[in-house]
Design a protein around this motif. Structure first.
Motif, PDB file in Angstrom:
ATOM      1  N   THR A  43     -45.922   9.609   4.420  1.00  0.00           N
ATOM      2  CA  THR A  43     -45.429   9.705   2.823  1.00  0.00           C
ATOM      3  C   THR A  43     -43.893   9.421   3.265  1.00  0.00           C
ATOM      4  N   ASP A  44     -43.205   9.563   4.341  1.00  0.00           N
ATOM      5  CA  ASP A  44     -41.993   9.679   4.704  1.00  0.00           C
ATOM      6  C   ASP A  44     -40.980   8.472   4.557  1.00  0.00           C
ATOM      7  N   GLY A  45     -41.552   7.450   4.111  1.00  0.00           N
ATOM      8  CA  GLY A  45     -40.939   6.175   3.852  1.00  0.00           C
ATOM      9  C   GLY A  45     -40.712   5.589   5.359  1.00  0.00           C
ATOM     10  N   THR A  46     -41.312   5.771   6.592  1.00  0.00           N
ATOM     11  CA  THR A  46     -40.770   5.390   7.703  1.00  0.00           C
ATOM     12  C   THR A  46     -41.309   4.015   7.796  1.00  0.00           C
ATOM     13  N   ARG A  47     -42.483   3.619   7.085  1.00  0.00           N
ATOM     14  CA  ARG A  47     -43.220   2.016   7.372  1.00  0.00           C
ATOM     15  C   ARG A  47     -42.462   1.152   6.659  1.00  0.00           C
ATOM     16  N   GLY A  48     -41.626   1.388   5.466  1.00  0.00           N
ATOM     17  CA  GLY A  48     -40.819   0.369   4.808  1.00  0.00           C
ATOM     18  C   GLY A  48     -41.833  -0.395   3.788  1.00  0.00           C
ATOM     19  N   THR A  49     -41.361  -1.583   3.308  1.00  0.00           N
ATOM     20  CA  THR A  49     -42.211  -2.100   2.155  1.00  0.00           C
ATOM     21  C   THR A  49     -42.036  -3.611   2.343  1.00  0.00           C
ATOM     22  N   VAL A  50     -43.158  -4.290   2.476  1.00  0.00           N
ATOM     23  CA  VAL A  50     -43.000  -5.869   2.588  1.00  0.00           C
ATOM     24  C   VAL A  50     -42.311  -6.669   1.355  1.00  0.00           C
ATOM     25  N   ARG A  99     -40.979 -10.459   5.754  1.00  0.00           N
ATOM     26  CA  ARG A  99     -39.799  -9.441   5.813  1.00  0.00           C
ATOM     27  C   ARG A  99     -40.281  -8.114   5.088  1.00  0.00           C
ATOM     28  N   MET A 100     -39.992  -7.053   5.935  1.00  0.00           N
ATOM     29  CA  MET A 100     -39.944  -5.784   5.376  1.00  0.00           C
ATOM     30  C   MET A 100     -38.472  -5.024   5.151  1.00  0.00           C
ATOM     31  N   GLN A 101     -38.421  -4.197   4.368  1.00  0.00           N
ATOM     32  CA  GLN A 101     -37.480  -3.515   3.982  1.00  0.00           C
ATOM     33  C   GLN A 101     -37.690  -1.829   4.191  1.00  0.00           C
ATOM     34  N   LEU A 102     -36.631  -0.836   4.591  1.00  0.00           N
ATOM     35  CA  LEU A 102     -36.552   0.541   4.683  1.00  0.00           C
ATOM     36  C   LEU A 102     -35.438   1.096   4.056  1.00  0.00           C
ATOM     37  N   GLN A 154     -36.234   2.589  13.924  1.00  0.00           N
ATOM     38  CA  GLN A 154     -36.171   0.893  13.929  1.00  0.00           C
ATOM     39  C   GLN A 154     -37.334   0.546  14.679  1.00  0.00           C
ATOM     40  N   MET A 155     -37.810   1.084  15.578  1.00  0.00           N
ATOM     41  CA  MET A 155     -39.049   0.557  16.518  1.00  0.00           C
ATOM     42  C   MET A 155     -40.144   0.578  15.592  1.00  0.00           C
ATOM     43  N   ALA A 156     -40.280   1.654  14.576  1.00  0.00           N
ATOM     44  CA  ALA A 156     -41.541   1.924  13.904  1.00  0.00           C
ATOM     45  C   ALA A 156     -41.512   0.623  12.565  1.00  0.00           C
ATOM     46  N   LEU A 157     -40.442   0.359  12.217  1.00  0.00           N
ATOM     47  CA  LEU A 157     -39.951  -0.651  11.105  1.00  0.00           C
ATOM     48  C   LEU A 157     -40.532  -1.972  11.773  1.00  0.00           C
ATOM     49  N   THR A 158     -40.037  -2.190  13.044  1.00  0.00           N
ATOM     50  CA  THR A 158     -40.264  -3.616  13.707  1.00  0.00           C
ATOM     51  C   THR A 158     -41.914  -3.440  13.827  1.00  0.00           C
TER      52      THR A 158
END
Lengths: 147, 147, 147, 147
Positions: free
Chosen positions: B31-38, B47-50, B68-72
């Protein structure tokens, strides 16, 4: 990482002829063609090519991993030299190679592109391919430390 | 390496909406937004963005390496899912991250591109950037094994 | 690479308590336990542990890759700090993670060991494991640049 | 990653003599000594050694990166063969090399140890050293895909 450097230089300190001469002098015993030849040098990009021979092959008749990694390291080295000048003692600090597809014998092309040019280190993206640039046989990230 | 697969699929098995819904269900505690959005899904590219927040920062006020690595990893996972369909058990087998420049707070973009799509594994190239796509903050090679 | 540094220091500049206090201050928003706790600090070696919770899991009920990589980065950071002192601006320059086996929920242990301690960079070997140290769930090579 | 395999086999399918004979047949053109010689093969561990010559050196008079990576790949290949038998078509899928210290000319030793032996892939940890095993000149993670 440290402070950020420019992504590419505006002009080169060594051109194709100077790079090939430097590599020839630096590796006088490399007579087997493993090093390849620089064919393009432009800001942010160096291309090397190697005509594979029987000594480069592994079981299955494909170009061996060490041959691919040697060409990768040479192309990254040439990229560094083209941007900082003939500093022989720049040294590889890491090379991470992903083998993607069998590398068929013949002409092997390596494209080295700058990801970061800093004062203390250079990071490059490498792609190796044979017939089709869009279907690389290998990808690598290479880091060089500057003296 | 094994046998060679296509460099990209001609059509996608999951679109942007389906990918975001899948990731939301797969990680109900994120729920903390770490995953980002496609935000983009097309053949060979996701492409995803956070939007970074204070919880993503490290000393110096820059976005932390784990963020950065979680978003990757998420962007690589979304790339795999978009090409093979909703197979939750695809698992990362390696992630190699090069930190290139300080990642300033704000909108962080991750571009995942297919290097190889095989039957047993997928290899992706990842670039993370903030203001300028030409000056990436990070580059990664990610391998997923398919079930 | 450059010139060679010592493989390990003879004494530590920060002990277990000092490392945990430093990490707590450096990441005030890390309240979810992702960072883990330093439990051993000795010349050449730091051990951190993390008690995983539901927020750390991925589909299949195993500890997620980003959780493993965050613990890896923290343990490497603590290893660096223990040998050079509380220099917050040491930054990761590369992290290469191999996922070896499913990481089951529970207590996750990360052992960080010095491969090279230089003036400009530190390279560490990392192993993550759960029940059996001989069957690691992950291995990583991590490079930190020193300011 | 997929399902977890044993960390090491209980017995070997190829011993030192069989490994050296196999490598000699597999690389008939490798007459320059780049491949090195297997000197130890035991469950979970293979050691190879290479006596460097002038053709292996780079500017500065140290053993070149490609020479180190070729020895690394050979030792990882021998480790795989010793545990699964003479399957020539096992192929490297990734090789990640960290250069730690200058590699002085002379006898170079490579120790390959199993991190994971699975049905589809093998992951090995590699250390290269010259005089002192405790001060490695390089560390690598190597993944082989099995046919």
């Amino acid at each position: 990482m440290a402070d950020s450097g420019p992504a590419s230089a505006d002009y080169l300190k060594m051109d194709v002829a100077a790079l090939n001469a430097f590599l020839r002098d630096a590796f006088p015993h490399s007579t087997d063609g493993t090093r390849g030849t620089v064919v393009i040098a432009e800001p942010g990009h160096v291309r090397m090519q190697l005509q594979s021979n029987d000594g480069h092959l592994r079981p299955g008749g494909i170009v061996s991993g060490p041959t691919q990694m040697a060409l990768t390291d040479s192309a990254a080295y040439a990229l560094v030299l083209s941007h900082i000048g003939p500093v022989a003692m720049a040294v590889t600090s890491s090379l991470n190679y992903q083998f993607l597809r069998p590398c068929r014998p013949g002409l092997v092309t390596a494209d080295a592109r700058l990801l970061r040019l800093g004062r203390r280190s250079v990071v490059a993206d490498l792609r190796l391919w044979t017939e089709d640039e869009m279907r690389p046989v290998g990808q690598a990230s290479v880091t060089y430390m500057l003296p």
